[in-house]
Design a protein around this motif. Structure first.
Motif, PDB file in Angstrom:
ATOM      1  N   MET A  62       0.747  -1.183   0.067  1.00  0.00           N
ATOM      2  CA  MET A  62       0.197   0.081  -0.015  1.00  0.00           C
ATOM      3  C   MET A  62       0.815   1.160  -0.071  1.00  0.00           C
ATOM      4  N   ALA A  63       1.972   1.267   0.724  1.00  0.00           N
ATOM      5  CA  ALA A  63       2.880   2.288   0.556  1.00  0.00           C
ATOM      6  C   ALA A  63       3.479   2.516  -0.716  1.00  0.00           C
ATOM      7  N   ALA A  64       3.463   1.700  -1.453  1.00  0.00           N
ATOM      8  CA  ALA A  64       3.870   1.717  -2.735  1.00  0.00           C
ATOM      9  C   ALA A  64       2.641   2.302  -3.985  1.00  0.00           C
ATOM     10  N   ILE A  65       1.503   2.153  -3.642  1.00  0.00           N
ATOM     11  CA  ILE A  65       0.387   2.391  -4.330  1.00  0.00           C
ATOM     12  C   ILE A  65       0.594   4.133  -3.639  1.00  0.00           C
ATOM     13  N   VAL A  66       0.718   4.437  -2.596  1.00  0.00           N
ATOM     14  CA  VAL A  66       0.659   5.771  -2.347  1.00  0.00           C
ATOM     15  C   VAL A  66       1.558   6.663  -2.946  1.00  0.00           C
ATOM     16  N   GLU A  67       2.959   6.089  -3.207  1.00  0.00           N
ATOM     17  CA  GLU A  67       4.125   6.887  -3.879  1.00  0.00           C
ATOM     18  C   GLU A  67       3.456   7.087  -5.125  1.00  0.00           C
ATOM     19  N   ARG A  68       2.863   6.164  -5.788  1.00  0.00           N
ATOM     20  CA  ARG A  68       2.448   6.408  -7.128  1.00  0.00           C
ATOM     21  C   ARG A  68       1.273   7.232  -7.354  1.00  0.00           C
ATOM     22  N   VAL A 100      -0.627  12.836  -8.303  1.00  0.00           N
ATOM     23  CA  VAL A 100      -1.208  14.187  -7.899  1.00  0.00           C
ATOM     24  C   VAL A 100      -0.161  15.473  -8.232  1.00  0.00           C
ATOM     25  N   GLN A 101       1.014  14.926  -8.197  1.00  0.00           N
ATOM     26  CA  GLN A 101       2.255  16.085  -8.437  1.00  0.00           C
ATOM     27  C   GLN A 101       1.990  16.381 -10.144  1.00  0.00           C
ATOM     28  N   LYS A 102       1.787  15.362 -10.923  1.00  0.00           N
ATOM     29  CA  LYS A 102       1.943  15.725 -12.413  1.00  0.00           C
ATOM     30  C   LYS A 102       0.614  16.107 -12.726  1.00  0.00           C
ATOM     31  N   VAL A 103      -0.510  16.202 -12.040  1.00  0.00           N
ATOM     32  CA  VAL A 103      -1.869  16.801 -12.470  1.00  0.00           C
ATOM     33  C   VAL A 103      -1.762  18.412 -12.065  1.00  0.00           C
ATOM     34  N   GLY A 116       1.182  20.099 -10.630  1.00  0.00           N
ATOM     35  CA  GLY A 116       2.355  20.766 -10.978  1.00  0.00           C
ATOM     36  C   GLY A 116       2.925  21.415  -9.519  1.00  0.00           C
ATOM     37  N   LEU A 117       2.408  20.754  -8.326  1.00  0.00           N
ATOM     38  CA  LEU A 117       2.762  21.147  -7.100  1.00  0.00           C
ATOM     39  C   LEU A 117       4.198  20.472  -6.362  1.00  0.00           C
ATOM     40  N   PRO A 118       5.026  21.055  -5.603  1.00  0.00           N
ATOM     41  CA  PRO A 118       6.295  20.559  -5.152  1.00  0.00           C
ATOM     42  C   PRO A 118       5.716  18.905  -4.499  1.00  0.00           C
ATOM     43  N   ARG A 119       6.547  18.215  -4.448  1.00  0.00           N
ATOM     44  CA  ARG A 119       6.107  16.869  -3.952  1.00  0.00           C
ATOM     45  C   ARG A 119       5.331  16.838  -2.599  1.00  0.00           C
ATOM     46  N   ASP A 120       5.949  17.490  -1.679  1.00  0.00           N
ATOM     47  CA  ASP A 120       5.441  17.608  -0.266  1.00  0.00           C
ATOM     48  C   ASP A 120       4.195  18.046  -0.230  1.00  0.00           C
ATOM     49  N   GLU A 121       4.053  19.282  -1.056  1.00  0.00           N
ATOM     50  CA  GLU A 121       2.751  19.865  -1.259  1.00  0.00           C
ATOM     51  C   GLU A 121       1.692  18.800  -1.947  1.00  0.00           C
ATOM     52  N   ALA A 122       2.198  18.154  -3.023  1.00  0.00           N
ATOM     53  CA  ALA A 122       1.112  17.140  -3.477  1.00  0.00           C
ATOM     54  C   ALA A 122       0.687  16.226  -2.681  1.00  0.00           C
ATOM     55  N   TYR A 123       1.709  15.515  -1.743  1.00  0.00           N
ATOM     56  CA  TYR A 123       1.223  14.651  -0.725  1.00  0.00           C
ATOM     57  C   TYR A 123       0.319  15.186   0.231  1.00  0.00           C
TER      58      TYR A 123
END
Length: 220
Positions: free
Chosen positions: A27-33, A38-41, A43-50
């Motif tokens: 499930m952790a791997a799913i969350v990574e994807r 979310v980051q791709k759609v 354009g946010l930095p990764r921490d903000e996308a998370y």
């Protein structure tokens, strides 16, 4: 003490982190994807996308729901990002297979994942043949647990009698609407013992021993 489930003839199971252990890391791997997407759609930095992903999960019960509402995301495109994931982290559990086989009545999956993901995971676990059907997020019209509407749609699709249904979940909040309907609720996972929620009727860190030791109506 073993749980008294002699009244149960419909066995309703969540999929991810319920039919396999959370410690698998799958499930952790799913969350990574999901964070990648979310980051791709956005354009946010990764921490903000998370952070946004977790906000949507909290507000809507599912990251996808928030992405559909606020970003016009196509759910089929979203789910496709998980369809080529390695399943190496998931292993057959002979004890769980035997425990599920002994349950009288029907066994159903109720998941916020899509049909392809559910089919891949069940096949990898060697459990596909044990379930009568999978009620997935598409079946629910993309209305996710813990929405009461998701439960209503699932219940209508399978003529579920809550009084004779047990629902197994790793997410505490997804058990609340089940208990409201009159289902017997079982919280599964390493943090289950810490739950003090009154709508959680049983708690277990591992599903297989719980099912093996539970008192059931008769042998399937």
């Amino acid at each position: 003490m073993s749980a008294d489930l002699t009244h149960v003839d419909t066995w309703l199971f969540d999929l991810d982190n319920t039919l396999y252990p959370a410690e698998s890391g799958f499930m952790a791997a799913i969350v990574e994807r999901m964070t990648d997407y979310v980051q791709k759609v956005t354009g946010l930095p990764r921490d903000e996308a998370y952070a946004l992903q977790k906000t949507y999960l909290a507000e809507h019960g599912l990251t996808l729901k928030g992405m559909m509402i606020h970003h016009g995301v196509d759910p089929l495109e979203f789910h496709a990002i998980f369809h080529d994931m390695s399943l190496e982290a998931l292993a057959h559990d002979p004890e769980l297979l035997a425990a599920l086989e002994r349950l009288p009545g029907r066994r159903l999956i109720f998941t916020n994942a899509d049909d392809i993901h559910a089919e891949r995971v069940l096949a990898r676990l060697g459990l596909s043949h044990l379930f009568d059907d999978v009620f997935h997020i598409g079946s629910a019209g993309y209305e996710p647990k813990p929405s009461p509407e998701a439960f209503a749609r699932m219940g209508a699709a399978h003529a579920v009698d809550p009084a004779t249904t047990a629902f197994f979940e790793d997410s505490e909040r997804n058990l609340a609407p089940a208990a409201d309907l009159g289902m017997t609720t079982v919280l599964v996972g390493p943090w289950a013992a810490q739950s003090t929620a009154p709508f959680v009727h049983h708690r277990t860190d591992k599903l297989a021993p719980f099912l093996t030791n539970a008192r059931v109506r008769d042998a399937a």
